[in-house]
Design an enzyme around this catalytic site. Structure first.
Site, short mmCIF file in Angstrom:
data_model
loop_
_atom_site.label_atom_id
_atom_site.label_comp_id
_atom_site.label_asym_id
_atom_site.label_seq_id
_atom_site.Cartn_x
_atom_site.Cartn_y
_atom_site.Cartn_z
N PRO A 85 -3.95 10.38 -5.21
CA PRO A 85 -3.98 8.97 -5.55
C PRO A 85 -3.56 8.79 -7.01
CG PRO A 85 -6.04 9.67 -4.55
CD PRO A 85 -5.29 10.88 -4.95
N GLU A 86 -2.53 8.00 -7.21
CA GLU A 86 -2.08 7.67 -8.55
C GLU A 86 -2.40 6.20 -8.79
OE1 GLU A 86 1.94 9.02 -9.22
OE2 GLU A 86 1.75 10.54 -7.67
#
Length: 276
Positions: free
Chosen positions: A2-3
């Site tokens: 997850p960015e």
DNA sequence: ATTGGGACCTGCTCGC
DNA sequence: TGCGAGCAGGTCCCAA
């Protein structure tokens, strides 16, 4: 995994679902995921209400009614799933925040890399958050600031983009994509970018992060990322280079190449992405 | 001072 | 079919 766009999507889901709820209980089977330790964390969290949810870089910030903050990092594979307590157990469910109203937030993480950390008060929080560079998509992230950051190091531009001390929230996927749209080779030394290139990269980065959010984040072939309702993202359908090694460039048809930079997979079009 | 590599964990894919 | 090596989007820590 997850960015920024994925974490932002999760944050927005949490704002709708958990604000105002009281944490009745926390159950866990992976003590290392609770920091500084389960006992301390539980003692200052159970019984409080959630007053707001925020995000900084890839961190989710859950503000509690007693002034403390829960900071959650999902690392590579973490998921936060909002479920009814009677819903079947999810895969790799290791920490569960149980709320009133028969609902709960499940922190699932196959590798147990992620964590929930208790932060005592705003002062400790700001000291933690001060380690990060400017936050993209906010007024502090100006083109001038961006150019200033790039000028200070000769490391490869790709490595500079994913270093959280430089710019907050950018990870491997969005760095690769931004460099493609800006037409810049990932190995170019950061301080050697022309003004023109830096300008294009600034625009591309902002654009790609917004696009990632618009499509609800990216769920790659490993299926790791989900929003809090358990749904996959759709940004992967718009990848130009990431995970497309050997496939044709969307602009010129040249085969996408893969190299290793900063210890991780780096994808680019050898024709469209130039060094100068 | 940078930078490269391993560690943290687990599961999946690929090549032999 | 079976098995081990290699790989994974993040970050920290240490050694060179």
């Amino acid at each position: 995994m997850p960015e920024l766009p994925e974490v932002e999507t999760i944050k927005r889901g949490l704002q709708k679902r958990i604000v105002g709820r009281k944490i009745k209980e926390i159950v866990y089977d992976a003590p290392k995921m609770l920091q500084p330790n389960p006992k301390t964390l539980l003692a200052s969290v159970v019984g409080t209400k959630i007053v707001k949810v925020g995000r900084r870089a890839k961190l989710i910030l859950i503000y509690l009614s007693n002034g403390n903050i829960l900071v959650i990092h999902l690392k590579l594979m973490g998921r936060l799933l909002f479920r009814n307590k009677r819903a079947p157990e999810d895969d790799w469910q290791h920490v569960v925040l149980k709320f009133d109203g028969d609902v709960e937030l499940r922190f699932c993480d196959m590798r147990k890399f992620g964590f929930v950390r208790l932060i005592v008060g705003e002062k400790e929080l700001s000291s933690l958050l001060s380690e990060f560079g400017p936050e993209p998509l906010t007024p502090e992230f100006t083109e001038g600031k961006f150019r200033d950051i790039l000028s200070k190091t000769s490391r490869p531009i790709k490595v500079v983009l994913i270093d959280q001390k430089n710019i907050a929230g950018v990870g491997n996927i969005y760095a690769n994509e931004a460099l493609f749209w800006a037409g810049i080779h990932p190995e170019v030394k950061s301080n050697r970018l022309s003004g023109e290139q830096a300008s294009r990269l600034y625009e591309a980065l902002n654009k790609i992060l917004k696009k990632g959010i618009k499509y609800g984040g990216a769920t790659g072939s490993d299926q790791a990322y989900r929003n809090i309702e358990g749904e996959v993202g759709r940004f992967q359908e718009h990848f130009a280079v990431y995970a497309r090694m050997g496939e044709e460039c969307v602009k010129c048809g040249t085969k996408i190449e893969r190299i290793k930079l900063g210890g991780r997979g780096t994808f680019f079009c050898p024709r469209c992405q130039v060094t100068r």
